[in-house]
Design an enzyme around this catalytic site. Sequence first.
Site, PDB file in Angstrom:
ATOM      1  N   CYS A  23       0.840  -1.207   0.000  1.00  0.00           N
ATOM      2  CA  CYS A  23       0.000   0.000   0.000  1.00  0.00           C
ATOM      3  C   CYS A  23       0.873   1.256   0.000  1.00  0.00           C
ATOM      4  O   CYS A  23       2.065   1.197   0.315  1.00  0.00           O
ATOM      5  CB  CYS A  23      -0.935   0.011   1.207  1.00  0.00           C
ATOM      6  SG  CYS A  23      -0.044   0.150   2.779  1.00  0.00           S
ATOM      7  N   CYS A  26       2.462   2.108   3.358  1.00  0.00           N
ATOM      8  CA  CYS A  26       3.648   1.298   3.674  1.00  0.00           C
ATOM      9  C   CYS A  26       4.869   1.838   2.943  1.00  0.00           C
ATOM     10  O   CYS A  26       5.974   1.884   3.496  1.00  0.00           O
ATOM     11  CB  CYS A  26       3.415  -0.157   3.271  1.00  0.00           C
ATOM     12  SG  CYS A  26       1.923  -0.849   3.989  1.00  0.00           S
ATOM     13  N   ASP A 400       2.921  20.142 -36.943  1.00  0.00           N
ATOM     14  CA  ASP A 400       3.934  20.415 -37.944  1.00  0.00           C
ATOM     15  C   ASP A 400       3.458  19.692 -39.208  1.00  0.00           C
ATOM     16  O   ASP A 400       2.742  18.695 -39.110  1.00  0.00           O
ATOM     17  CB  ASP A 400       5.282  19.862 -37.459  1.00  0.00           C
ATOM     18  CG  ASP A 400       6.397  20.140 -38.434  1.00  0.00           C
ATOM     19  OD1 ASP A 400       6.321  21.162 -39.138  1.00  0.00           O
ATOM     20  OD2 ASP A 400       7.350  19.340 -38.498  1.00  0.00           O
TER      21      ASP A 400
END
Length: 705
Positions: A23, A26, A400
């Site tokens: 997680c 953690c 471009d």
Amino acid sequence: MQGRSDQEEVQSKAVYRVQGFTCTNCAAQFEQNVKSLPEVQNAQVNFGASKVTVYGKASIPELEKAGAFEGLKVYPEKETRPIEKKSFWKKRSTITSLVSAAFLSIGWLLGEDSPISTVLFAVSILIGGYELFIKGLKSLTRFNFNMNTLMTIAIIGAAAIGEWLEGATVVLLFAISEALESYSMEKARQSIRSLMNVAPKEATIRRGDKELQVSVDDIQIGDIMVVKPGQKIAMDGTVLKGRSAVNQAAITGESVPVEKEPGGDVFAGTLNEEGLLEVEVTKRVEDTTIAKIIHLVEEAQAEKAPSQAFVDRFAQYYTPAIMLLALGIALIPPLFMGGAWGEWIYRGLALLVVGCPCALVISTPVSIVTAIGNAAKNGVLIKGGIHLEEAGALTVIAFDKTGTLTKGVPVVTNIVRLQGPEEDELLSIAAAIEKGSQHPLASAIVRKAAEINTATKEATDFTSITGKGAKAFVDGVLYYIGSPRLFDDIKPLESIVSEQIQQLQKQGKTVMVLGTELEVYGLIAVADEIRPSSREVIRKLHALGITKTVMLTGDNQATAEAIGRQVGIGEVKAELLPQHKLESIKSLKELGKVGMIGDGVNDAPALASADVGIAMGGAGTDTALETADIALMADDLTKLPYTIKLSRSTLGIIKQNITFSLIIKAVALLLIVPGWLTLWMAIFADMGATLIVTLNSLRLLKIKE
């Protein structure tokens, strides 16, 4: 001395891969633990890529000790190590959860009021919540109020007031929630893992008369690699012998194999389908295109998107606020309003549980990681969460022309002799001058001269005239070649010549004039074939809600407008020098967020100035990979609508996740007032929100072109 200290500083940086993150909290705790090591100056954890960057000195045992609370395994970034794949049922967390669930179920069947049930519930809490309590109590001693701290206080508090069943239920549901979060992140990371396993770890190298199987780490630039049909190419290189179709989907996302012949570039991780190829290795393993893609994608995951930065700041104040509010609910009514201690402590504990910011904290990173991984698999390199979000907000896209809307391989279509030398000699003079130029139109003239085998001439004193053309001496005469604008400054063109030029331009051709300071000798018309996909791409972009499409080109107005009409572009700005393109981008920003797409080499100022710079054909082009915010790895414009669609879907899902997480919290908080929110309902709401948020984010894996 300064150089030496800088070198030492560079040497003190080390990157490690980490196994075992479950997680975000953690990961944050691990980062803090590493920072507190005695010889570490700083540390940065990349949760999405499962990596830690350490500035200073730290051994692997020290790093693993810093992650011991989560059982993390650490190893050097460049070390190849198979991912530990344990069966779900053999994982320690699964076994403890099942045992905990068994004790909980038996206790519930015996009845909540039975003394034996209380013992069973207590055993269930200890077995299922042991690791949680260790993490939570350690965090509490450091005054680090994270998710583990909140849950530990809530469960111990529930047991203290005699709510053993609820405490055991919270432990079990929290374990399920953790498992779901861990699963969702692993699923999201699989896109990157699949990239890392694309290229072979060994290759067949010819040294002298022998063919040897050599580890890619030991292959040197210049080695000759032998690639048989059906084999993957292990290193970037240039084909020396052989012809074959190569499937480049892993790098560029192209589904159709690309024909390769001597002189063609090949990339590590691509599949040789038909013929035997001999390839000269041009890059070391750490510099290959796939290695750069993996590195940039992993770094992209570490860069926080604006929405993630907002969530992180919010959670920083939100969690302590929830703890203070829960404490107030538990203490104030019994102390000052005559409330029952057990009832109000229970409500405070319910608030602690429902206040866990799990769903909110994971709402953004799981979406970003999933989207960037999906894009990489489809040949689009997005270099950070911020660029992903910006792309989703684009309203104006500037193109471009050469190499983007057109194929970028112009061909000579007309040679018009006005006077003086014959057509072949005019072409020979033009080719001699253009050999010194890098412009795509110049290469078309050189190719045409070689094709019809004109007499070879040599040019001297070549000078490029920015944005207009070039000049050089050929056979002792100073010749000029370039756009009609060039001759406005040298020798104004006669009206009959101007009319001929306009006729050719209206056909979508670019016209170059060849002459001296005294005479104009001829016209050379060049056409760049429009990509078949250009018109459909512009249509899709308008359908996606892009309000304005603009073509920016140095070409003449008539040619630009002819091409603009053919592709259906909204506005054409022609005859622009590089600085004019930059000014155009700045002015377009007044209309909204602007994206600029080009080849990643030319028009760099305009690409850099746009809110999102998008490079075409990033594979093999270091400049595009390094400078663009987003690189379309294939020379394929159809990836652009997909990128916009993916970005918008990601933005939408992030907003849905954050809104849903906050609404669930708000509703649960309101239920506390009348005392309707139980502990198990609180954890179920939190777990449900986390599950819905992660599953919602994983929908991004299904977005295709």
